[in-house]
Design an enzyme around this catalytic site. Sequence first.
Site, short mmCIF file in Angstrom:
data_model
loop_
_atom_site.label_atom_id
_atom_site.label_comp_id
_atom_site.label_asym_id
_atom_site.label_seq_id
_atom_site.Cartn_x
_atom_site.Cartn_y
_atom_site.Cartn_z
N CYS A 32 -9.32 -5.72 1.42
CA CYS A 32 -9.41 -4.49 1.70
C CYS A 32 -10.79 -3.84 1.36
O CYS A 32 -11.36 -2.81 1.93
CB CYS A 32 -8.71 -3.44 1.10
N SER A 50 5.04 -6.53 -2.07
CA SER A 50 4.64 -6.63 -0.93
C SER A 50 5.30 -8.27 -0.45
O SER A 50 4.59 -9.24 -0.91
CB SER A 50 3.25 -6.58 -0.66
N GLN A 97 0.97 -8.72 -6.90
CA GLN A 97 -0.11 -9.90 -7.06
C GLN A 97 0.85 -11.03 -8.14
O GLN A 97 0.64 -12.20 -8.11
CB GLN A 97 -1.37 -9.92 -7.58
N THR A 110 0.94 -1.22 0.01
CA THR A 110 0.01 0.12 0.08
C THR A 110 0.87 1.30 -0.12
O THR A 110 0.84 2.05 -0.82
CB THR A 110 -0.90 -0.05 1.33
N ASN A 170 -5.72 -8.87 -8.49
CA ASN A 170 -5.86 -9.46 -7.23
C ASN A 170 -6.99 -10.18 -6.98
O ASN A 170 -7.40 -11.03 -6.09
CB ASN A 170 -5.32 -8.52 -5.94
N HIS A 173 4.19 -10.08 2.27
CA HIS A 173 3.54 -11.08 3.03
C HIS A 173 2.58 -11.95 1.81
O HIS A 173 1.84 -12.83 2.02
CB HIS A 173 2.24 -10.52 3.79
C1 LIG Z 1 -2.20 -7.08 -0.97
C2 LIG Z 1 -1.97 -6.10 -2.26
C3 LIG Z 1 -1.53 -4.73 -2.08
C4 LIG Z 1 -1.36 -4.08 -0.68
O1 LIG Z 1 -0.14 -4.78 -0.16
P1 LIG Z 1 -0.06 -4.32 1.48
O2 LIG Z 1 1.42 -4.86 1.53
O3 LIG Z 1 -0.97 -5.46 2.12
O4 LIG Z 1 -0.24 -3.06 1.89
C5 LIG Z 1 -1.38 -3.69 -3.01
N1 LIG Z 1 -1.66 -4.45 -4.33
C6 LIG Z 1 -2.13 -5.83 -4.64
C7 LIG Z 1 -2.46 -6.10 -6.30
C8 LIG Z 1 -2.45 -6.50 -3.53
O5 LIG Z 1 -2.78 -7.81 -3.75
#
Ligand SMILES: *Cc1c(COP(=O)(O)O)cnc(C)c1O
Length: 381
Positions: free
Chosen positions: A323, A200, A180, A72, A152, A202
């Site tokens: 989200c 990201s 993603q 994010t 996503n 996680h």
């Molecule tokens: C999960 C996700 C995010 C946000 O990432 P965070 O580390 O959770 O803030 C942004 N873009 C996409 C496509 C995602 O799947």
Amino acid sequence: MKRIYLDHAATTPLDKEILEKMTPYFLADFGNADSPHAQGRAAMNAVDNARDLLAEKINAKPSEVYFTSGGTEADNWAMYCGAYAAKEKGRNQILVSAIEHHAVLASAERLKNEGFEIVYIPAAKNGKIEVKTLQSLLCERTGLVAVMSANNETGVLQPIEELCAAAKAAGSLFFTDGVQLAPYLPVDVKKSGVDMLSLSAHKFYGPKGCGALYIKGGVKMRGLIVGGEQERGLRGGTSNVPAIVGMAAAYAKNLQEQADAAEKLRGLRALFLQELAGEDGVEINGEEGLPALLNLRLKGIRNTDFVYSMDLKGVSLSAGSACASASIKPSHVLLAMGLSEEEARESVRFSFGKENTKEEILQAANVAKELISRLRGGNSL
Ligand SMILES: *Cc1c(COP(=O)(O)O)cnc(C)c1O
């Protein structure tokens, strides 16, 4: 009963091996990476090594990789500072795909309030952002184009190289949210030619609260978070050393396992589909893309009811983006693909992971089938 987790697009569990690599930086080597002593140098060394590793794996230079607090923040940074970098060149228009993550869309909304011209790039019915659509919108005012690498909610892959080439030919910056895509396919920033790319940790079995933004060398960007000289002065705040170490290690490990995992995931996805194939009124949303994602429309069923009932039966999944799932709004991604509000409200996302087994998939499919007939209450379609 052990729960069955089918929500890997929302987050993945931390890999134990990665946790072990992170642990020393919480405990023994806890130093502040900017401190002028041995413990600080040890921490800085770990951050430097992590940056080198991640950069090498995405085919970037270490000086082009900036660690953030997650996807994010990286999305916000790219959009917000990318827009102002473009403005300095006299370009005030931003083209944003209609299917972006809320981190990108909300940034665009804020920029609109600050006087930028925001134009949404429509998606085709199959979920793709087509190059000809982008080309028809590009003009001499366009300063920034944002199209995610893979969606996503549907897993649909976007033609990033071609989209980027079109944007560059028109003199615009190009940003892609790669969050993603990265868990399932290799990221190569040189090959794709993008100016910015977000990641990201996680989403690929790394820690939550850590991400990165790639900014191509030579692209003049301001920082989003001020207050310290970290990340070459562009991202203030004490470096999250354990998470940064974990992110780079998780990316490297995941990349190495990616091809085999993709084959397994494709098999699980196909098995799940095959099990549901006999059901009436089950349709796939979007063309096949990421091996782990499946977005299904279950005619006559409210997605919130389905997700709730699956949860009670021990299966975790979501209606769409995590989200957005707290809200009752239908998915903007599915609406952009031409589904009606009702159809979008009948759609659910299954996202598989490398630790899922065939048995789990069969069991989840059985529960799904049972709920589909129960929730329809014997109503014909
Ligand atoms: C999960 C996700 C995010 C946000 O990432 P965070 O580390 O959770 O803030 C942004 N873009 C996409 C496509 C995602 O799947």
